[in-house]
Design an enzyme around this catalytic site. Sequence first.
Site, mmCIF file in Angstrom:
data_model
loop_
_atom_site.group_PDB
_atom_site.id
_atom_site.type_symbol
_atom_site.label_atom_id
_atom_site.label_comp_id
_atom_site.label_asym_id
_atom_site.label_seq_id
_atom_site.Cartn_x
_atom_site.Cartn_y
_atom_site.Cartn_z
ATOM 1 N N LYS A 1 55.420 -5.228 29.010
ATOM 2 C CA LYS A 1 54.577 -2.809 28.958
ATOM 3 C C LYS A 1 54.294 -3.296 27.196
ATOM 4 C CE LYS A 1 55.443 1.821 30.043
ATOM 5 N NZ LYS A 1 56.646 2.727 30.524
ATOM 6 N N SER B 1 54.918 5.759 33.742
ATOM 7 C CA SER B 1 53.627 4.973 33.078
ATOM 8 C C SER B 1 53.596 3.722 32.671
ATOM 9 C CB SER B 1 54.417 5.565 31.442
ATOM 10 O OG SER B 1 55.670 5.199 31.239
ATOM 11 N N SER C 1 59.647 6.526 34.391
ATOM 12 C CA SER C 1 58.778 5.448 34.745
ATOM 13 C C SER C 1 59.057 4.032 35.214
ATOM 14 C CB SER C 1 58.294 5.780 33.086
ATOM 15 O OG SER C 1 57.850 7.015 32.307
#
Length: 423
Positions: A79, A148, A172
């Site tokens: 990420k 996210s 997330s």
Amino acid sequence: MSRSSSGAAAAARSIASGETSAEQVVRDCLDRIREREPAVGAWQWLDEQHAIEQARACDRLRDAGGPCGPLHGVPVGIKDIVDTADMPTELGTVVHAGRRPASDAAVVWALRAAGAVILGKTVTTELATYSPGKTRNPLDATRTPGGSSSGSAAAVAAGMVPLALGTQTNGSVIRPAGFCGVHALKPTHGALTLEGVLRVSPSLDTVGFFGTSLEDLELVCGALGAFAPAQPLAAPPRLAFVRTPLWPRTEPALRAAFDEMLERLGGDCEEWELPAALEPAWDWHTTIMEAEMAFHLRAEWDRRHELSPSLQGQLARGRETSAFGYQRAQSGAQALRSALGEVFSVYDAIVTPGTFGVAPLGLESTGDPAFCTPWSLAGVPACNVPLLKSPEGLPIGLQLVGARGADMRLLRIASWLEGRVGP
């Protein structure tokens, strides 16, 4: 390599035995990315040649009889709020466009030490908050992949990479895993260091993982050495079904799917109601998160005209939070942890939704994380188990929550649940 055979554990075994090479595994992932990426948009940064060079180094080490870690040659997506020394980390915002960290985050260093190939950086929402990135749901491009950790969940769901790193402050990891239909673990808060990871709300921020199977999640947890190994289950676990006050807002397809699952579980699952005194948990979480965001993103506040209106609003509210309100919320979080400690003295795990239903249509929102909120606030481990589907075949989030520190045991319970309920 087909999607069904491209799991991390299967790849690690094949590379270790010499049945295949790390380079071939990486090339298979890159082929899949070239095929799916134009429609999905899961990657923020990807250099094919750099990935192949890492894989070749893994193969040379294996062929020379060198030490090979448990993730030797296995590709992993990272990420884009997690620092990588050899790749940009732009944090999902134009404010940090072109940012190049000087060193790896501790968790990336640990993955490399275990032999992993860092394939590239996956898309995140703006500073890991609510404003979406470019990623679409690989199961239906008209729907959100969640956030996210949108790129990580979508990349695994699309078969582009067998493992991916995400983070969770609210929902997330679990929410995008639920929307995209992949396995995921949000570990116990504090189990993995946040060194080199964007600080959003350190009281809540947690590094997590997406994988093609529970075996993959066990593999990466074992490779990182931060989790106590779990013994095989000696008896069927006792499960508590928790609706939470949010249940009336769930979609009919979710309620029907849970009803069918609970019928199959029979006496192995009993209903437990969140005490009324803990119902402010959602407000406590918001207070803590926004106050800490305002402090840790204070440099970004100075360039707030470049941020989304939603993030500007969060930071503005956080800057107005009183010390009394913040401490009251932290006291509430401790009360929730104590109450869950009592629950886990009776039950082995909690079963609850991870989403309100299937992934919402449209790309303007990443969906509502509220079903993840109390468990993130309490810092307990949670995993998404992709067992449930809507009549149209879209995944429905099924969240399994465990006792603090019992991460590996939670994965064993999830495996039992998969066998007990079936697809």
